[in-house]
Scaffold this motif. Sequence first.
Motif, PDB file in Angstrom:
ATOM      1  N   LEU A   1     -63.480  21.971 -36.325  1.00 51.32           N
ATOM      2  CA  LEU A   1     -62.546  21.170 -35.517  1.00 51.32           C
ATOM      3  C   LEU A   1     -63.290  20.457 -34.396  1.00 51.32           C
ATOM      4  N   GLY A   2     -64.244  21.142 -33.779  1.00 44.65           N
ATOM      5  CA  GLY A   2     -65.038  20.508 -32.734  1.00 44.65           C
ATOM      6  C   GLY A   2     -65.839  19.322 -33.250  1.00 44.65           C
ATOM      7  N   PHE A   3     -66.379  19.448 -34.463  1.00 42.30           N
ATOM      8  CA  PHE A   3     -67.107  18.319 -35.049  1.00 42.30           C
ATOM      9  C   PHE A   3     -66.176  17.135 -35.292  1.00 42.30           C
ATOM     10  N   LEU A   4     -64.959  17.420 -35.704  1.00 45.04           N
ATOM     11  CA  LEU A   4     -64.002  16.320 -35.900  1.00 45.04           C
ATOM     12  C   LEU A   4     -63.649  15.648 -34.576  1.00 45.04           C
ATOM     13  N   LEU A   5     -63.643  16.406 -33.488  1.00 41.39           N
ATOM     14  CA  LEU A   5     -63.413  15.799 -32.178  1.00 41.39           C
ATOM     15  C   LEU A   5     -64.544  14.852 -31.791  1.00 41.39           C
ATOM     16  N   MET A   6     -65.723  15.027 -32.410  1.00 42.29           N
ATOM     17  CA  MET A   6     -66.831  14.112 -32.147  1.00 42.29           C
ATOM     18  C   MET A   6     -66.531  12.699 -32.637  1.00 42.29           C
ATOM     19  N   LEU A   7     -65.524  12.568 -33.492  1.00 48.37           N
ATOM     20  CA  LEU A   7     -65.150  11.224 -33.952  1.00 48.37           C
ATOM     21  C   LEU A   7     -64.689  10.357 -32.788  1.00 48.37           C
ATOM     22  N   ARG A   8     -64.283  10.989 -31.682  1.00 54.01           N
ATOM     23  CA  ARG A   8     -63.853  10.257 -30.490  1.00 54.01           C
ATOM     24  C   ARG A   8     -65.022   9.938 -29.557  1.00 54.01           C
ATOM     25  N   MET A   9     -66.208  10.421 -29.906  1.00 53.20           N
ATOM     26  CA  MET A   9     -67.311  10.347 -28.956  1.00 53.20           C
ATOM     27  C   MET A   9     -67.706   8.915 -28.656  1.00 53.20           C
ATOM     28  N   GLY A  10     -67.730   8.047 -29.678  1.00 56.57           N
ATOM     29  CA  GLY A  10     -68.149   6.676 -29.442  1.00 56.57           C
ATOM     30  C   GLY A  10     -69.503   6.641 -28.762  1.00 56.57           C
ATOM     31  N   GLN A  11     -69.602   5.871 -27.715  1.00 60.42           N
ATOM     32  CA  GLN A  11     -70.837   5.804 -26.939  1.00 60.42           C
ATOM     33  C   GLN A  11     -70.823   6.790 -25.776  1.00 60.42           C
ATOM     34  N   GLY A  12     -69.807   7.627 -25.717  1.00 65.12           N
ATOM     35  CA  GLY A  12     -69.743   8.607 -24.641  1.00 65.12           C
ATOM     36  C   GLY A  12     -69.540   7.975 -23.284  1.00 65.12           C
ATOM     37  N   GLU A  13     -68.809   6.857 -23.240  1.00 63.36           N
ATOM     38  CA  GLU A  13     -68.637   6.138 -21.974  1.00 63.36           C
ATOM     39  C   GLU A  13     -67.941   7.007 -20.928  1.00 63.36           C
ATOM     40  N   ASN A  14     -66.979   7.802 -21.370  1.00 60.59           N
ATOM     41  CA  ASN A  14     -66.315   8.754 -20.477  1.00 60.59           C
ATOM     42  C   ASN A  14     -66.627  10.149 -20.997  1.00 60.59           C
ATOM     43  N   TYR A  15     -67.575  10.821 -20.346  1.00 58.70           N
ATOM     44  CA  TYR A  15     -68.048  12.105 -20.855  1.00 58.70           C
ATOM     45  C   TYR A  15     -66.917  13.117 -20.984  1.00 58.70           C
ATOM     46  N   TRP A  16     -66.082  13.239 -19.946  1.00 61.16           N
ATOM     47  CA  TRP A  16     -65.055  14.282 -19.932  1.00 61.16           C
ATOM     48  C   TRP A  16     -63.987  14.034 -20.989  1.00 61.16           C
ATOM     49  N   ARG A  17     -63.785  12.799 -21.361  1.00 65.27           N
ATOM     50  CA  ARG A  17     -62.796  12.475 -22.393  1.00 65.27           C
ATOM     51  C   ARG A  17     -63.407  12.435 -23.788  1.00 65.27           C
ATOM     52  N   ASP A  18     -64.630  11.899 -23.906  1.00 68.21           N
ATOM     53  CA  ASP A  18     -65.193  11.598 -25.212  1.00 68.21           C
ATOM     54  C   ASP A  18     -66.132  12.666 -25.760  1.00 68.21           C
ATOM     55  N   VAL A  19     -66.820  13.399 -24.891  1.00 70.10           N
ATOM     56  CA  VAL A  19     -67.856  14.340 -25.337  1.00 70.10           C
ATOM     57  C   VAL A  19     -67.497  15.783 -25.016  1.00 70.10           C
ATOM     58  N   PHE A  20     -67.048  16.030 -23.811  1.00 69.05           N
ATOM     59  CA  PHE A  20     -66.812  17.392 -23.334  1.00 69.05           C
ATOM     60  C   PHE A  20     -65.870  18.199 -24.233  1.00 69.05           C
ATOM     61  N   PRO A  21     -64.705  17.656 -24.668  1.00 71.94           N
ATOM     62  CA  PRO A  21     -63.800  18.466 -25.500  1.00 71.94           C
ATOM     63  C   PRO A  21     -64.468  18.969 -26.784  1.00 71.94           C
ATOM     64  N   ALA A  22     -65.246  18.113 -27.431  1.00 75.00           N
ATOM     65  CA  ALA A  22     -65.922  18.533 -28.667  1.00 75.00           C
ATOM     66  C   ALA A  22     -66.920  19.643 -28.386  1.00 75.00           C
ATOM     67  N   MET A  23     -67.684  19.531 -27.297  1.00 79.99           N
ATOM     68  CA  MET A  23     -68.672  20.554 -26.972  1.00 79.99           C
ATOM     69  C   MET A  23     -68.009  21.909 -26.704  1.00 79.99           C
ATOM     70  N   VAL A  24     -66.879  21.888 -25.993  1.00 78.21           N
ATOM     71  CA  VAL A  24     -66.195  23.144 -25.655  1.00 78.21           C
ATOM     72  C   VAL A  24     -65.628  23.807 -26.902  1.00 78.21           C
ATOM     73  N   VAL A  25     -64.987  23.019 -27.773  1.00 76.55           N
ATOM     74  CA  VAL A  25     -64.397  23.604 -28.984  1.00 76.55           C
ATOM     75  C   VAL A  25     -65.493  24.139 -29.900  1.00 76.55           C
TER      76      VAL A  25
END
Length: 469
Positions: free
Chosen positions: A358-382
């Motif tokens: 599930l965390g890997f699927l959240l990486m689909l939102r990562m994009g360029q990681g322009e907003n870390y807390w929105r785009d990267v952080f959730p995937a890392m935590v899950v």
Amino acid sequence: MSNGLYASCDVAAAKEVVCAHEASHPQLVIASTILASTLAFIDGSVVNVGLPAIGASFQADVSDLQWIVNAYLLPLSALLLLGGAAGDRYGRKRLLITGVALFAVASLACALAPNLPSLFIGRFTQGVSAAMLMPNSLAILGQSFSGEAKGRAIGIWAAVGAAAGAVGPVFGGWLIDVGSWRLIFLINLPLAAAAIALTYLFVDADQNSDSDALDWIGGLLATAGLGVTTWALTQGSAHGWSMFVAAVLCAGILLLIVFVLFEHRCGDKAMMPLALFGSSSFVGLTLLTFLLYGALGGLFVVVPYVLITAGGYSATAAGAALLPLPLVIALASPIAGAFSAKSGPRMPLTLGPMIVALGFLLMLRMGQGENYWRDVFPAMVVIALGMALAVAPLTTAVLMSVDPSHVGAASGLNSAVARNGGLVATALIGSVLVITGPALLSAVAGAAIAGALACVAASLSAFLLITAS
């Protein structure tokens, strides 16, 4: 790849060693093993953060960047079991000091490397030396303590390893930003000097009891087979597949088949006793480890690379982006361990990889990681929560899956399989790293989906093959 996350796989190597006698200087023995292990723990993750800077310095292509990682992982993966057996045969203290000294020399060679071939040779030598120091540092820890004292010592070692895994990429990124990527190799020198001094002065003399010959032929076949296969996968993923690359891949697979046949012939004297695979639970755990840590290996290379090259992150920020993984795992593992003790290992080892998927699927939102807390952080935590649920029972499950005479070989093999997962994953991600511009984000999405599928397969391996308790 963050070797600090492998601590749970390696812990079994310390647990299974019988205490010869209590250490005369217990705290200093712990310090020596921690310093030695830290060299191997932080090296992989720090180098991953430095790949863009190293690539720019040498004008390296994608396959070159892959080999900067895999030149280290290849000998470590292939020779880890042989390194532990060599310690039993020639003395763990001697092998630890030799391994750490060689690691220091190799690190200096990497720092001073004038070109890519020199860097590859230095990285390969680091991997060989890590295969010597890792199993023997843990064996020394196991032979120096017994009972509750052993549990406390292993706990301290694992906690410091997790801390090193957290701090290493951030500190390494800072060194790159303020100085040069060469500094990330030079920081190994004082650590190595301290580890050698403490081991020489305070680790008790070796008491060798193993006179069996080492499986050198098995080690060479494993290294050759993995090396040829990894080269083919690296070339194919980065530059496209040709008849020649496909033929090399077949040759590598053939060498690995010869390795397995040779190990069968060696029986219990093999560095990889095939009797281990008579247990369906051990087969399931081996598949789970390979798939789960393979997915993690790709993550630890792709995420910093994309954040730096596409997102404009500094090396320090890219290293800090991975901080939730070791921190959440360290905090959640005790809770996961308590859950595993009640339910048995099968349930958490099934659920954990599914959560990682599930965390890997959240990486689909990562994009360029322009907003870390929105785009990267959730995937890392899950991903971290799923890993915490999986890694806590892994060591216990490995020890329970085989008969007592094979516990040491099983724990060592599980550690080697984890590194092999990262080795193969790094070889396969060239198709992502070779892309630039907007298409890179689509490639990252494809890699995230592949990682999720690998984690689902790991979960199924646990559910279908691990015997319910």
